[in-house]
Design an enzyme around this catalytic site. Structure first.
Site, short mmCIF file in Angstrom:
data_model
loop_
_atom_site.label_atom_id
_atom_site.label_comp_id
_atom_site.label_asym_id
_atom_site.label_seq_id
_atom_site.Cartn_x
_atom_site.Cartn_y
_atom_site.Cartn_z
N ASP A 366 54.91 93.36 79.12
CA ASP A 366 55.43 92.07 78.64
C ASP A 366 56.47 91.57 79.65
OD1 ASP A 366 55.67 90.23 76.08
OD2 ASP A 366 57.71 90.58 76.85
N LEU A 367 56.30 90.34 80.12
CA LEU A 367 57.27 89.77 81.06
C LEU A 367 58.59 89.49 80.34
CD1 LEU A 367 55.12 87.25 83.17
CD2 LEU A 367 56.15 89.40 83.93
N ASP A 409 52.45 86.04 77.61
CA ASP A 409 52.89 86.87 78.73
C ASP A 409 52.62 88.34 78.48
OD1 ASP A 409 54.71 87.06 76.67
OD2 ASP A 409 56.44 87.33 77.99
#
Length: 523
Positions: A366-367, A409
């Site tokens: 996950d960004l 994301d």
């Protein structure tokens, strides 16, 4: 007019002569007795009258019997379903019956002599004259008519223009080695000719349609020999259509292809309609054919005498289906697998791990602070960031690893055939460090981080959904520990589904598919 063959209804000549001699002898004996017993001889004319009077009743009876036979034969000839005719040796007509008049459209009075020729279609007259000449040619011994038996078909033209097709059979009448004339029959075959022509036209139309079809069409008998094939077979196999008749399927397809198709062909010969596919080659040489076999039954509607086959090249369709499947399983923004593609890949990886007793790992990424990028620079820059991140992720992973974007994301990775857990952890660390380098997106420098959760499965001892849930749990731990780090689940926590450890561990849920785990793990 005396009917042809009427003489065949009279008593034989020998019997008639014998009867006449007996009658004459009886009359002569009566006259002699009268002369011998009479004292005075009678005049000659009296004797002649006596002789004629004694023979007259017999002659009357014979004449009546002859007329009766003639009437019977005439009635029989006129009742015949065939036209009958008789000619002299030169082909001049001497007799026709009523059926002949109906077929030819010409009354008997006009048909006699050479008049019958006028009823024949002008285009057929030369053919008829030639046949008559051949029939009347004498052989080397001088005996004519040995070739007089003939059969031919030609047309009559009626006065109203109607065309009647007739089958004419002729035989020579030979007496003492000499042709005395010809006798023949005429059969109306107009209906049969129309039926034959209709069948020929129908066959021509069907063949034309079959030859224009973009498919191989054939009829195969119970011995797997070709009985019919359209032009497409000739184009594909470079064998003349006529040469392909009677050829066996095995000889045409070759032993390998025939062996693959034989089970389906046997089902067709058992009375079942079957459809099967045959694939060959790869890449640009890839080819896939779909064959449909429909059984053909005999007159008893039970015995299979062969089958009809249609073979279509469905290579383009199969490739398009494959392309559409890939599109359906692909993320349109990054070109990576999407949620559906990842589900299939993860399920297959777990199955291979179980079969090969190997170690696999699942990453959940996950960004960090991605929402801030969207809010600060807009969604276009956010999309560019996702694409750039997918590129760096691909460079950091092995070529055998599978990357997917689940949405937003969130990304996942499936790593197969790992030698040890530390190899996956080293790659996770590499990913964290690689992302820390700023992204330059159309002149805008963007700095983000990535959090990674790792879970392992050895020998397929965990359901895909459970494995993904553990990776999501590790991602949550990484975010709780300050982000831009990775966390992995200890191997001893990866228990088999249904075990006590799995039931006691909150992260191991009772899920049977990766789909439900992804849905529940994704906000």
């Amino acid at each position: 007019m005396k009917p042809a063959g009427a003489a065949r209804g009279n008593p034989p000549l020998r019997q008639r002569l014998m009867l006449t001699c007996i009658t004459t002898a009886f009359a002569a004996g009566l006259v002699t007795w009268h002369l011998l017993s009479s004292p005075a001889p009678l005049p000659l004319w009296t004797l002649i009258l006596l002789l004629a009077a004694s023979c007259l009743p017999l002659y009357r009876r014979q004449a009546r019997a002859l007329r009766t036979k003639q009437a019977e034969l005439t009635a029989a000839y006129d009742a015949s379903p065939l036209g009958l005719f008789q000619t002299d040796p030169d082909g001049r007509c001497t007799y026709v019956n009523r059926r002949y008049e109906a077929i030819s459209g010409m009354p008997a009075t006009r048909a006699l002599g050479n008049g019958w020729i006028q009823a024949i279609h002008p285009q057929d007259r030369i053919k008829v004259f030639s046949a008559w000449r051949q029939s009347s040619v004498a052989d080397a011994d001088g005996v004519a008519g040995r070739r007089g038996n003939s059969q031919m078909s030609y047309r009559f033209v009626h006065a109203d223009g109607r065309i009647v097709w007739a089958s004419v059979k002729t035989a020579a009448i030979v007496v003492d080695g000499k042709v005395q004339g010809y006798s023949g029959t005429v059969d109306d075959i107009t209906a049969r000719r129309k039926t034959e022509q209709a069948l020929a036209d129908s066959e021509h139309r069907l063949r034309t349609v079959a030859d224009t079809l973009p498919a191989l069409v054939a009829q195969v008998d119970a011995e797997l020999r070709f009985r019919f094939n359209n032009l497409a077979w000739e184009k594909q196999y470079r064998i003349a259509r006529d040469a392909m008749r009677e050829m066996k399927l095995e000889d045409l397809l070759g032993p390998d292809e025939f062996r693959q198709a034989l089970p389906w062909l046997e089902q067709a010969l058992a009375g079942n309609t079957v459809t099967f596919e045959r694939e060959s080659g790869s890449g640009e040489n890839y080819r896939c054919e779909e064959s449909t076999c429909i059984p053909q039954f005999g007159e008893d509607c039970r015995t299979v005498i062969g089958f009809h086959m249609m073979v279509q090249d469905i290579s383009a369709r199969k490739l398009e289906q494959c392309r559409l499947r890939q599109l359906a399983e692909m993320d349109g923004l990054t070109g990576l697998l999407n949620r559906e593609g990842f589900q299939k890949k993860l399920a297959c990886a777990v199955a291979r791990s179980r079969n090969e007793q190997s170690l696999i790992a699942v990453m959940f990424l996950d960004l960090d602070h991605f929402k801030c990028v969207n809010d600060s620079y807009g969604h276009h820059t956010g999309d560019l960031l996702l694409q750039a991140f997918a590129g760096r992720l691909s460079q950091a992973l092995r070529t055998t690893d599978t990357i997917a974007r689940l949405g937003g994301d969130e990304f996942t990775v499936v790593m197969e055939d790992l030698a040890r857990q530390e190899d996956a952890e080293a790659i996770a660390l590499k990913i964290v460090q690689t992302v820390q380098t700023p992204f330059v997106l159309e002149g805008v420098s963007v700095t983000v981080g990535v959090s990674v959760g790792l879970a392992f499965c050895h020998a397929g001892n965990m359901d895909p959904g459970v494995l993904l849930r553990r990776a999501d749990a590790m991602l949550y731990d990484a975010k709780q520990d300050g982000r831009s780090v990775y966390r992995s689940a200890p191997p001893e926590q990866c228990s088999a589904p249904g075990s006590a450890a799995a039931s006691a561990t909150p992260s191991c849920m009772d899920a049977r598919t990766a789909s439900s785990a992804i849905s529940s793990a994704t906000p």
